[in-house]
Write a protein that holds these residues in place. Sequence first.
Motif, PDB file in Angstrom:
ATOM      1  N   UNK A 150       0.891  -1.115  -0.036  1.00  0.00           N
ATOM      2  CA  UNK A 150       0.012   0.061  -0.019  1.00  0.00           C
ATOM      3  C   UNK A 150       0.901   1.342   0.048  1.00  0.00           C
ATOM      4  N   UNK A 151       2.114   1.089   0.471  1.00  0.00           N
ATOM      5  CA  UNK A 151       2.760   2.104   0.464  1.00  0.00           C
ATOM      6  C   UNK A 151       4.162   2.028   1.394  1.00  0.00           C
ATOM      7  N   UNK A 152       4.900   3.180   1.710  1.00  0.00           N
ATOM      8  CA  UNK A 152       5.881   2.847   2.391  1.00  0.00           C
ATOM      9  C   UNK A 152       6.489   4.143   3.332  1.00  0.00           C
ATOM     10  N   UNK A 153       7.536   3.887   4.165  1.00  0.00           N
ATOM     11  CA  UNK A 153       7.761   5.074   5.341  1.00  0.00           C
ATOM     12  C   UNK A 153       9.033   5.712   4.038  1.00  0.00           C
ATOM     13  N   UNK A 154       8.875   6.967   4.217  1.00  0.00           N
ATOM     14  CA  UNK A 154       9.748   7.895   3.512  1.00  0.00           C
ATOM     15  C   UNK A 154      10.694   8.813   4.580  1.00  0.00           C
ATOM     16  N   UNK A 155       9.999   8.803   5.661  1.00  0.00           N
ATOM     17  CA  UNK A 155      10.787   9.729   6.673  1.00  0.00           C
ATOM     18  C   UNK A 155      10.630   9.306   8.042  1.00  0.00           C
ATOM     19  N   UNK A 156      11.346   9.778   9.037  1.00  0.00           N
ATOM     20  CA  UNK A 156      11.179   9.070  10.167  1.00  0.00           C
ATOM     21  C   UNK A 156       9.715   9.304  10.929  1.00  0.00           C
ATOM     22  N   UNK A 157       9.066  10.533  10.282  1.00  0.00           N
ATOM     23  CA  UNK A 157       7.907  11.022  10.661  1.00  0.00           C
ATOM     24  C   UNK A 157       6.726  10.849   9.514  1.00  0.00           C
ATOM     25  N   UNK A 158       6.987  10.403   8.583  1.00  0.00           N
ATOM     26  CA  UNK A 158       6.164  10.229   7.523  1.00  0.00           C
ATOM     27  C   UNK A 158       5.958   8.633   6.974  1.00  0.00           C
ATOM     28  N   UNK A 159       4.871   8.294   6.591  1.00  0.00           N
ATOM     29  CA  UNK A 159       4.441   7.274   5.747  1.00  0.00           C
ATOM     30  C   UNK A 159       3.362   7.453   4.637  1.00  0.00           C
ATOM     31  N   UNK A 160       3.818   7.257   3.237  1.00  0.00           N
ATOM     32  CA  UNK A 160       2.908   7.701   2.454  1.00  0.00           C
ATOM     33  C   UNK A 160       2.294   6.490   1.786  1.00  0.00           C
ATOM     34  N   UNK A 161       0.972   6.727   1.276  1.00  0.00           N
ATOM     35  CA  UNK A 161       0.351   5.707   0.332  1.00  0.00           C
ATOM     36  C   UNK A 161       0.718   5.792  -1.251  1.00  0.00           C
ATOM     37  N   UNK A 162       1.294   4.728  -2.039  1.00  0.00           N
ATOM     38  CA  UNK A 162       1.245   4.724  -3.340  1.00  0.00           C
ATOM     39  C   UNK A 162       0.433   5.476  -3.951  1.00  0.00           C
ATOM     40  N   UNK A 163      -1.116   5.248  -3.678  1.00  0.00           N
ATOM     41  CA  UNK A 163      -2.014   5.851  -4.581  1.00  0.00           C
ATOM     42  C   UNK A 163      -2.124   7.365  -4.173  1.00  0.00           C
ATOM     43  N   UNK A 164      -1.688   7.702  -2.937  1.00  0.00           N
ATOM     44  CA  UNK A 164      -1.744   9.134  -2.562  1.00  0.00           C
ATOM     45  C   UNK A 164      -0.866  10.100  -3.219  1.00  0.00           C
ATOM     46  N   UNK A 165       0.465   9.685  -3.978  1.00  0.00           N
ATOM     47  CA  UNK A 165       1.518  10.382  -4.366  1.00  0.00           C
ATOM     48  C   UNK A 165       1.472  10.722  -5.778  1.00  0.00           C
ATOM     49  N   UNK A 166       1.241  11.908  -6.153  1.00  0.00           N
ATOM     50  CA  UNK A 166       1.442  12.511  -7.455  1.00  0.00           C
ATOM     51  C   UNK A 166       2.397  12.334  -8.099  1.00  0.00           C
ATOM     52  N   UNK A 224       8.242  15.501   3.072  1.00  0.00           N
ATOM     53  CA  UNK A 224       9.750  15.355   2.971  1.00  0.00           C
ATOM     54  C   UNK A 224      10.134  13.831   2.976  1.00  0.00           C
ATOM     55  N   UNK A 225      11.221  13.662   1.976  1.00  0.00           N
ATOM     56  CA  UNK A 225      11.868  12.344   1.985  1.00  0.00           C
ATOM     57  C   UNK A 225      13.137  12.319   2.383  1.00  0.00           C
ATOM     58  N   UNK A 226      13.661  11.483   3.260  1.00  0.00           N
ATOM     59  CA  UNK A 226      15.093  11.351   3.911  1.00  0.00           C
ATOM     60  C   UNK A 226      15.728  10.545   3.015  1.00  0.00           C
ATOM     61  N   UNK A 227      17.166  10.946   2.993  1.00  0.00           N
ATOM     62  CA  UNK A 227      18.241  10.287   2.255  1.00  0.00           C
ATOM     63  C   UNK A 227      18.135   8.838   2.386  1.00  0.00           C
ATOM     64  N   UNK A 228      17.696   8.364   3.644  1.00  0.00           N
ATOM     65  CA  UNK A 228      17.761   7.111   3.851  1.00  0.00           C
ATOM     66  C   UNK A 228      16.747   6.031   3.095  1.00  0.00           C
ATOM     67  N   UNK A 229      15.704   6.917   2.889  1.00  0.00           N
ATOM     68  CA  UNK A 229      14.275   6.232   2.289  1.00  0.00           C
ATOM     69  C   UNK A 229      14.465   6.541   0.836  1.00  0.00           C
ATOM     70  N   UNK A 230      15.251   7.460   0.266  1.00  0.00           N
ATOM     71  CA  UNK A 230      15.038   8.035  -1.173  1.00  0.00           C
ATOM     72  C   UNK A 230      14.884   6.995  -2.208  1.00  0.00           C
ATOM     73  N   UNK A 245      14.411   3.737  -2.015  1.00  0.00           N
ATOM     74  CA  UNK A 245      13.205   3.030  -1.855  1.00  0.00           C
ATOM     75  C   UNK A 245      12.175   3.687  -2.544  1.00  0.00           C
ATOM     76  N   UNK A 246      11.922   5.124  -1.992  1.00  0.00           N
ATOM     77  CA  UNK A 246      10.922   5.723  -2.475  1.00  0.00           C
ATOM     78  C   UNK A 246      10.893   5.859  -4.110  1.00  0.00           C
ATOM     79  N   UNK A 247      11.988   6.121  -4.711  1.00  0.00           N
ATOM     80  CA  UNK A 247      12.047   6.079  -6.066  1.00  0.00           C
ATOM     81  C   UNK A 247      11.694   4.758  -6.757  1.00  0.00           C
ATOM     82  N   UNK A 248      12.151   3.919  -6.126  1.00  0.00           N
ATOM     83  CA  UNK A 248      11.637   2.539  -6.735  1.00  0.00           C
ATOM     84  C   UNK A 248      10.212   2.178  -6.799  1.00  0.00           C
ATOM     85  N   UNK A 249       9.713   2.556  -5.800  1.00  0.00           N
ATOM     86  CA  UNK A 249       8.150   2.094  -5.184  1.00  0.00           C
ATOM     87  C   UNK A 249       7.323   2.850  -5.862  1.00  0.00           C
TER      88      UNK A 249
END
Length: 254
Positions: free
Chosen positions: A203-219, A239-245, A247-251
């Motif tokens: 359904x989505x992934x964590x992109x920051x220590x304070x944020x999780x985003x849904x795949x369907x919710x990202x434009x 915001x997307x942290x460097x740690x999760x960048x 994975x975010x690009x892939x997913x």
Amino acid sequence: MQLAMREWRQMGKWRGPLSAVAIGALLGVTGPFGSQTSLAPAVRYAFWMVIALAGFGAAVAAERVLPSTAPGRRTATRIIAVAAASAVPMTFFVAWAMGVVRPGRTFSPVQLLGLFPYVALVQLLIARVISSDDRMTVAATVEQPAAAPEYPPEFVSKLPVSFRQDILALEAEDHYVRVHTLHGSALILMRLADAVAVIDPRLGLRVHRSWWVAKSGVRALEKTPGRAIARLVDDTAVPISRTHLSAARTVLTD
């Protein structure tokens, strides 16, 4: 489930030959076509085992050579065609094998024609077994499509009814999680790490220590000087942290 399906397919590779051995044993016991009296028991069993295994090979070859009008299905007409086609070479093989177990026994062309119907009967039985084996193999290898991922009840039940769909993102606020949706946001008593742990990763992934985003919710993913952000469909910038960048690009961009 996948392991069970794989084991079923492995068993399917041997089901045909084992069935041929069983048919050979049955023919050895019954001794059809005069073999009960003309052959000694040991010779009779060996003879029919060899005939059954060779018949299985001939039927498989005929099955592959003959064009199929309905892939994955075997009609009575096709079974008969496989039996008849494989019985032709098997008639000559049986005549040769009979000469081996009964030295001096030969078959004239007329006798070969008379032998053909009996061989075809055995091949019909083998072709029927192959037909059943193919249907079971097809049924075993067809896997049901994976069900669409859903948010777990232990998470959804904490939300007001109007906020239980069109979820865009989760934001950590101390020991609470703010759930952002297209219809507004709601605060629930739950740690972000606990929420992420129970939500299906599809359904989505964590992109920051304070944020999780849904795949369907990202434009879109945007790169700004010094940081990357996930732009939600409601124009919120996450915001997307460097740690999760990576994975975010892939997913989020597939």
